[in-house]
Design an enzyme around this catalytic site. Structure first.
Site, PDB file in Angstrom:
ATOM      1  CE1 TYR A 134      -3.673   2.670   1.007  1.00  0.00           C
ATOM      2  CE2 TYR A 134      -1.888   3.307   2.287  1.00  0.00           C
ATOM      3  CZ  TYR A 134      -2.595   3.544   1.748  1.00  0.00           C
ATOM      4  OH  TYR A 134      -3.370   4.878   0.999  1.00  0.00           O
ATOM      5  CD  GLU A 180      -5.979   4.698  -1.158  1.00  0.00           C
ATOM      6  OE1 GLU A 180      -6.913   4.673  -1.620  1.00  0.00           O
ATOM      7  OE2 GLU A 180      -5.783   4.774   0.194  1.00  0.00           O
TER       8      GLU A 180
END
Ligand code: GDP
Ligand code: MN
Length: 397
Positions: A118, A206
């Site tokens: 991530y 993101e």
């Protein structure tokens, strides 16, 4: 302004960030053509069909599917295009899928295991600095990781005068457990990603997952990019990426009319001039037991036309049970606003079915109240803030 995955990837790629290659398709025929082209370009024999909507969690909702041949590309694309995709981040009715991204399969087997990480880049509002957040726990629900195992999410803050330093990029790669070629690739990836974030005037990136392929390449498989609206004038090409179909239709209409409108969940519509007064008015509504249905700043010139437009926009929200108009007559005189409200009301006839409470304060406030009272319209005119609050409470009861 939010972008689709394919647009975000386009921007990333233009700054040298490695991405999973993909081609947009609007129907199953285009999807098959896209798949063939991808095979020519990358040699891939499997593909991923990805719904393009402004919402995350598409995989969980059935909006991301693996296709192992051209027939599957065709049938899966046919299923996904036009569907209402429901994900943990959409409403219960879901979002209509207008297009899909046909991607190369990048989870192929090889010398090492694939890994999903991530990574996000965003502003830390407390320190006023950009930061990179990252975790080895990518690909899954990062909210769950943040809640249950927050120690698995790392943060690297960037000094604005120095930019991202080489040792910081290396630290990130190292903390992700990488070594050798993959570590070098990650250092390049992180540097390019941060450059892209700065140069595109983004307010959030993101990337979940960032993938380490089985042959140790590092790439963005997903891309959620939010651009800073205030900087769009510097990026005409990005501004053109806006997809109005993905945005709240009432907000789009208000925006086009030059009104500053934000849709909220409550039952009391607000029409206010000035953002500070709007905040105060929303607090007032809450204190009276209501919930604001919107934030609407009509700005300095609250003439009849703008007031009418404001009413029409507020009334598009079926949850609205009352409207509170709270205007301070500083530049604009209260009696002119009052006349605007009366004219708008008459113009709109039966369109207004909910009680309206009007509080006008400032220049010619008394004349304004007289004007509204004399109009014979079912508009409650008040002068003090507290009176307005009491009236809201009364009409909601
Ligand atoms: P999201 O669910 O909206 O976040 O969409 P993503 O773009 O993150 O895709 C969801 C999941 O699809 C990823 O976490 C991957 O596990 C999977 N996926 C994406 N690309 C590929 C691929 O090329 N091959 C395979 N096998 N799976 C993929
Ligand atoms: Mn994702």
């Amino acid at each position: 302004m939010n972008l689709h995955e394919y647009q975000g990837k386009e921007i990333l790629s233009s700054f040298g960030v490695r991405i999973q290659r993909g081609i947009v398709a609007h129907n199953h025929k285009e999807a098959v053509d896209a798949a063939k082209e991808l095979t020519n370009e990358t040699g891939t024999s499997w593909y991923v069909v990805k719904a393009q909507v402004h919402a995350g969690g598409r995989g969980k909702g059935g909006g991301v599917k693996l296709a192992k041949n051209l027939q599957e590309v065709e049938s899966i694309s046919n299923d996904i295009i036009g569907m209402m995709l429901v994900t943990p981040q959409t409403s219960a009715e879901g979002k209509k899928v207008n297009q899909v991204l046909i991607c190369e399969d990048v989870y192929y087997p090889g010398e090492s295991e694939t890994e999903e990480y991530y990574m996000s880049v965003l502003l830390n509002r407390e320190t006023g600095r950009n930061m990179i957040m990252y975790s080895t726990e990518g690909g899954m629900d990062i909210e769950t990781v943040a809640e249950e195992t927050p120690h698995l999410i790392f943060t690297e803050e960037i000094d604005p005068s120095l930019g991202l330093l080489a040792f910081q990029a290396r630290k990130i790669a190292f903390n992700l457990g990488l070594s050798g070629g993959a570590l070098k690739e990650m250092v390049k990836f992180v540097s390019a990603l941060y450059t892209a974030y700065i140069k595109s005037d983004s307010s959030m990136f993101e990337i979940n997952p960032v993938l380490k392929t089985s042959d140790n390449k590092i790439m963005a498989v997903d891309a959620k990019v939010t651009l800073d609206d205030s900087a769009l004038y510097r990026h005409k090409d990005y501004a053109e990426m806006r997809d109005l179909r993905e945005e709240n239709p009432i907000e789009v209409e208000a925006n086009a009319a030059g009104l500053n409108y934000v849709d909220l969940d409550g039952n009391v519509g607000c029409m206010v001039n000035g953002a500070g007064l709007a905040m105060g008015t929303m607090d007032l509504i809450k204190q009276s037991g209501g919930e604001p249905a919107n934030f609407l700043d009509v700005g300095g010139t609250a003439d009849a036309e703008r007031v009418e437009k404001g009413f029409r926009i507020i009334l598009k929200d079926p949850a609205v049970k009352a409207i509170l108009v709270n205007i301070f007559g500083g530049i604009v005189r209260c009696d002119r606003v009052a006349q605007g409200i009366v004219d708008a009301y008459k113009n709109m006839g039966d369109a207004i079915q909910v009680p309206i409470i009007v509080r006008l304060q400032g220049t010619n406030a008394i004349e304004a109240k007289q004007l509204i009272d004399a109009s014979g319209l079912p508009v409650h005119s008040v002068v003090e803030f507290q009176e307005a609050a009491d009236k809201v409470q009364e009409v909601l009861a």
